[in-house]
Scaffold this motif. Structure first.
Motif, PDB file in Angstrom:
ATOM      1  N   PRO A  78      12.567  19.128   4.312  1.00 52.73           N
ATOM      2  CA  PRO A  78      12.955  18.637   2.992  1.00 52.73           C
ATOM      3  C   PRO A  78      14.471  18.506   2.871  1.00 52.73           C
ATOM      4  O   PRO A  78      15.226  19.273   3.463  1.00 52.73           O
ATOM      5  CB  PRO A  78      12.412  19.699   2.033  1.00 52.73           C
ATOM      6  CG  PRO A  78      12.317  20.944   2.856  1.00 52.73           C
ATOM      7  CD  PRO A  78      11.992  20.490   4.252  1.00 52.73           C
ATOM      8  N   ILE A  79      14.911  17.512   2.101  1.00 55.27           N
ATOM      9  CA  ILE A  79      16.326  17.326   1.785  1.00 55.27           C
ATOM     10  C   ILE A  79      16.516  17.781   0.349  1.00 55.27           C
ATOM     11  O   ILE A  79      15.934  17.191  -0.571  1.00 55.27           O
ATOM     12  CB  ILE A  79      16.745  15.863   1.974  1.00 55.27           C
ATOM     13  CG1 ILE A  79      16.630  15.478   3.458  1.00 55.27           C
ATOM     14  CG2 ILE A  79      18.174  15.635   1.481  1.00 55.27           C
ATOM     15  CD1 ILE A  79      16.915  14.019   3.752  1.00 55.27           C
ATOM     16  N   ALA A 111      13.780  10.025  11.899  1.00 54.21           N
ATOM     17  CA  ALA A 111      13.151  11.308  11.576  1.00 54.21           C
ATOM     18  C   ALA A 111      12.809  11.461  10.099  1.00 54.21           C
ATOM     19  O   ALA A 111      12.378  12.525   9.673  1.00 54.21           O
ATOM     20  CB  ALA A 111      14.077  12.451  12.005  1.00 54.21           C
ATOM     21  N   TYR A 112      12.991  10.394   9.303  1.00 52.04           N
ATOM     22  CA  TYR A 112      12.792  10.518   7.861  1.00 52.04           C
ATOM     23  C   TYR A 112      11.745   9.511   7.373  1.00 52.04           C
ATOM     24  O   TYR A 112      11.879   8.306   7.603  1.00 52.04           O
ATOM     25  CB  TYR A 112      14.119  10.267   7.124  1.00 52.04           C
ATOM     26  CG  TYR A 112      15.229  11.184   7.581  1.00 52.04           C
ATOM     27  CD1 TYR A 112      15.333  12.479   7.083  1.00 52.04           C
ATOM     28  CD2 TYR A 112      16.150  10.766   8.542  1.00 52.04           C
ATOM     29  CE1 TYR A 112      16.342  13.333   7.509  1.00 52.04           C
ATOM     30  CE2 TYR A 112      17.159  11.612   8.975  1.00 52.04           C
ATOM     31  CZ  TYR A 112      17.249  12.894   8.455  1.00 52.04           C
ATOM     32  OH  TYR A 112      18.242  13.726   8.886  1.00 52.04           O
ATOM     33  N   VAL A 113      10.724  10.013   6.712  1.00 53.87           N
ATOM     34  CA  VAL A 113       9.696   9.167   6.110  1.00 53.87           C
ATOM     35  C   VAL A 113       9.528   9.532   4.636  1.00 53.87           C
ATOM     36  O   VAL A 113       9.781   8.730   3.749  1.00 53.87           O
ATOM     37  CB  VAL A 113       8.351   9.288   6.846  1.00 53.87           C
ATOM     38  CG1 VAL A 113       7.258   8.526   6.104  1.00 53.87           C
ATOM     39  CG2 VAL A 113       8.472   8.745   8.261  1.00 53.87           C
ATOM     40  N   ARG A 114       9.111  10.774   4.402  1.00 53.44           N
ATOM     41  CA  ARG A 114       8.934  11.212   3.016  1.00 53.44           C
ATOM     42  C   ARG A 114      10.273  11.462   2.342  1.00 53.44           C
ATOM     43  O   ARG A 114      10.457  11.135   1.161  1.00 53.44           O
ATOM     44  CB  ARG A 114       8.084  12.485   2.970  1.00 53.44           C
ATOM     45  CG  ARG A 114       7.998  13.118   1.579  1.00 53.44           C
ATOM     46  CD  ARG A 114       6.915  14.157   1.478  1.00 53.44           C
ATOM     47  NE  ARG A 114       5.613  13.535   1.533  1.00 53.44           N
ATOM     48  CZ  ARG A 114       5.041  12.918   0.496  1.00 53.44           C
ATOM     49  NH1 ARG A 114       5.676  12.825  -0.652  1.00 53.44           N
ATOM     50  NH2 ARG A 114       3.864  12.376   0.611  1.00 53.44           N
ATOM     51  N   GLU A 115      11.231  12.036   3.065  1.00 51.39           N
ATOM     52  CA  GLU A 115      12.520  12.385   2.485  1.00 51.39           C
ATOM     53  C   GLU A 115      13.473  11.192   2.550  1.00 51.39           C
ATOM     54  O   GLU A 115      14.453  11.184   3.299  1.00 51.39           O
ATOM     55  CB  GLU A 115      13.098  13.605   3.197  1.00 51.39           C
ATOM     56  CG  GLU A 115      12.331  14.889   2.932  1.00 51.39           C
ATOM     57  CD  GLU A 115      12.333  15.268   1.456  1.00 51.39           C
ATOM     58  OE1 GLU A 115      13.422  15.420   0.885  1.00 51.39           O
ATOM     59  OE2 GLU A 115      11.245  15.403   0.866  1.00 51.39           O
ATOM     60  N   LEU A 161      20.708  11.694   2.000  1.00 56.20           N
ATOM     61  CA  LEU A 161      19.373  11.137   1.788  1.00 56.20           C
ATOM     62  C   LEU A 161      19.342   9.697   2.300  1.00 56.20           C
ATOM     63  O   LEU A 161      20.082   8.852   1.813  1.00 56.20           O
ATOM     64  CB  LEU A 161      19.015  11.175   0.301  1.00 56.20           C
ATOM     65  CG  LEU A 161      17.600  10.709  -0.057  1.00 56.20           C
ATOM     66  CD1 LEU A 161      16.565  11.703   0.458  1.00 56.20           C
ATOM     67  CD2 LEU A 161      17.462  10.526  -1.569  1.00 56.20           C
ATOM     68  N   PRO A 162      18.466   9.379   3.275  1.00 51.22           N
ATOM     69  CA  PRO A 162      18.359   7.989   3.732  1.00 51.22           C
ATOM     70  C   PRO A 162      17.817   7.089   2.633  1.00 51.22           C
ATOM     71  O   PRO A 162      17.057   7.545   1.767  1.00 51.22           O
ATOM     72  CB  PRO A 162      17.376   8.068   4.908  1.00 51.22           C
ATOM     73  CG  PRO A 162      17.293   9.512   5.272  1.00 51.22           C
ATOM     74  CD  PRO A 162      17.571  10.282   4.029  1.00 51.22           C
ATOM     75  N   PRO A 167       0.831  -1.215   0.000  1.00 54.27           N
ATOM     76  CA  PRO A 167       0.000   0.000   0.000  1.00 54.27           C
ATOM     77  C   PRO A 167       0.861   1.259   0.000  1.00 54.27           C
ATOM     78  O   PRO A 167       1.943   1.293   0.603  1.00 54.27           O
ATOM     79  CB  PRO A 167      -0.805  -0.117   1.299  1.00 54.27           C
ATOM     80  CG  PRO A 167      -0.756  -1.567   1.665  1.00 54.27           C
ATOM     81  CD  PRO A 167       0.567  -2.064   1.163  1.00 54.27           C
ATOM     82  N   VAL A 168       0.380   2.284  -0.685  1.00 59.13           N
ATOM     83  CA  VAL A 168       1.067   3.568  -0.769  1.00 59.13           C
ATOM     84  C   VAL A 168       0.060   4.667  -0.463  1.00 59.13           C
ATOM     85  O   VAL A 168      -1.085   4.628  -0.934  1.00 59.13           O
ATOM     86  CB  VAL A 168       1.678   3.787  -2.172  1.00 59.13           C
ATOM     87  CG1 VAL A 168       2.292   5.182  -2.283  1.00 59.13           C
ATOM     88  CG2 VAL A 168       2.727   2.725  -2.470  1.00 59.13           C
ATOM     89  N   ARG A 169       0.467   5.646   0.328  1.00 55.51           N
ATOM     90  CA  ARG A 169      -0.396   6.788   0.635  1.00 55.51           C
ATOM     91  C   ARG A 169       0.424   8.066   0.500  1.00 55.51           C
ATOM     92  O   ARG A 169       1.465   8.193   1.134  1.00 55.51           O
ATOM     93  CB  ARG A 169      -0.973   6.666   2.042  1.00 55.51           C
ATOM     94  CG  ARG A 169      -1.814   7.857   2.476  1.00 55.51           C
ATOM     95  CD  ARG A 169      -2.482   7.631   3.818  1.00 55.51           C
ATOM     96  NE  ARG A 169      -3.465   6.565   3.738  1.00 55.51           N
ATOM     97  CZ  ARG A 169      -4.267   6.231   4.744  1.00 55.51           C
ATOM     98  NH1 ARG A 169      -4.185   6.868   5.899  1.00 55.51           N
ATOM     99  NH2 ARG A 169      -5.147   5.251   4.598  1.00 55.51           N
ATOM    100  N   ASN A 170      -0.061   8.981  -0.332  1.00 53.42           N
ATOM    101  CA  ASN A 170       0.646  10.247  -0.571  1.00 53.42           C
ATOM    102  C   ASN A 170       2.100  10.005  -0.984  1.00 53.42           C
ATOM    103  O   ASN A 170       2.999  10.746  -0.585  1.00 53.42           O
ATOM    104  CB  ASN A 170       0.588  11.137   0.677  1.00 53.42           C
ATOM    105  CG  ASN A 170      -0.826  11.529   1.056  1.00 53.42           C
ATOM    106  OD1 ASN A 170      -1.670  11.747   0.194  1.00 53.42           O
ATOM    107  ND2 ASN A 170      -1.096  11.598   2.349  1.00 53.42           N
ATOM    108  N   GLY A 171       2.273   8.957  -1.782  1.00 48.05           N
ATOM    109  CA  GLY A 171       3.614   8.647  -2.272  1.00 48.05           C
ATOM    110  C   GLY A 171       4.489   7.891  -1.288  1.00 48.05           C
ATOM    111  O   GLY A 171       5.612   7.525  -1.628  1.00 48.05           O
TER     112      GLY A 171
END
Length: 292
Positions: A80-81, A110-114, A103-104, A4-8
């Protein structure tokens, strides 16, 4: 089913462990004690905890050991990174990305979207992407992703059976007294604090082959080929030889970290990956555009 993917952002997967927990909520609270129960209840209420078929679970759902659940992580105010990745190869089974410093690879802390994974899932619309290996957030260079669940195990076996040849480049002080090529072996154990490693007495469990690519006045560019894949292996080995990789914040001494600064990036690059493809047997070699 696809992840599943939500908001990318791809969901994280957990196989519920055996234990005394009556509900999935109880199991998640025990597995992730840093997240308070109210936060988990809110995630259940917003449909952010799913069963193996992607259906939202209720907070009172019974815990069945061995069952798979998906959950979406959140980080409030994630910064943002600004550094960008590139995709250097993609087919139905594989994606090879060239990761920038800082970039992880996958969601953590502390990083989910980035993260590289989240960016690629959104950019390529491929929710089944899974990294086949990791490199540190501080390290730049190549990362290999599996794009299909039905072929994933065959690529994972390459890493387990040492069928992937990795080559790194590193900028570090000169070692004029050492004969090259050089093989460094040592025993690596967890150090202090917990995220650092250290060399310890005992039978070696790590091995790195080291050669020189270019000799400069103040620093040399080294080719590092790890035979084993211990955490921070290359960084510890170079520091142990008296040539810590430039701008390393962990070795030989732990330094206080400031804001991410490209001018102070760790000079370590995952430069090349080489292997025989387990699907069609073809030789594969991928090279990063980044180097010392």
């Amino acid at each position: 089913m696809s992840r599943p993917v939500r908001n990318g952002i791809p969901a994280s997967r957990l196989q519920l462990p055996p234990g005394p927990w009556a509900t999935v909520l109880d199991a998640l609270c025990a597995r992730f004690p840093a997240i308070d129960p109210d936060t988990w209840r809110q995630r259940f209420a917003r449909g952010m905890v799913l069963d193996a078929d992607g259906r939202p679970l209720d907070a009172g759902a019974a815990c069945r050991p061995g069952a798979e659940v998906y959950y979406f992580r959140e980080v409030a105010g994630e910064a943002p990174i600004p550094f960008r990745e590139s995709v250097i190869y993609a087919d139905e089974h594989l994606v090879v990305a060239d990761k920038p410093h800082f970039l992880p690879v996958a969601p953590t802390g502390a990083y989910v979207r980035e993260t590289l994974l989240t960016r690629l899932v959104e950019r390529l619309d491929r929710p089944d992407l899974v990294p086949l290996h990791r490199i540190d957030r501080d390290t730049a260079g190549l990362v290999l992703f599996s794009a299909r669940r039905d072929s994933r195990a065959r690529y994972q076996a390459l890493f387990r059976e040492r069928g992937i040849h990795k080559q790194y480049l590193a900028l570090a002080p000169p070692l004029p007294g050492l004969a090259f090529p050089h093989v460094h072996r040592s025993r690596l154990e967890r150090g202090e604090p917990f995220f650092r490693m250290r060399e310890a007495p005992g039978e070696a469990n790590s091995e790195t082959h080291i050669d020189v690519v270019e000799r400069g006045a103040a620093a040399w560019c080294y080719r590092l080929q790890p035979v084993t894949g211990r955490k921070h292996q290359l960084r510890v080995h170079m520091a142990a030889l008296g040539a810590p990789i430039l701008n390393d914040p962990f070795y030989p001494q732990l330094l206080e970290r400031g804001a991410d600064d490209p001018a102070r990036a760790l000079q370590l690059f995952a430069h090349a990956l080489e292997f025989d493809d387990p699907i069609d047997g073809s030789p594969r070699r991928y090279v990063s555009a980044q180097r010392c």
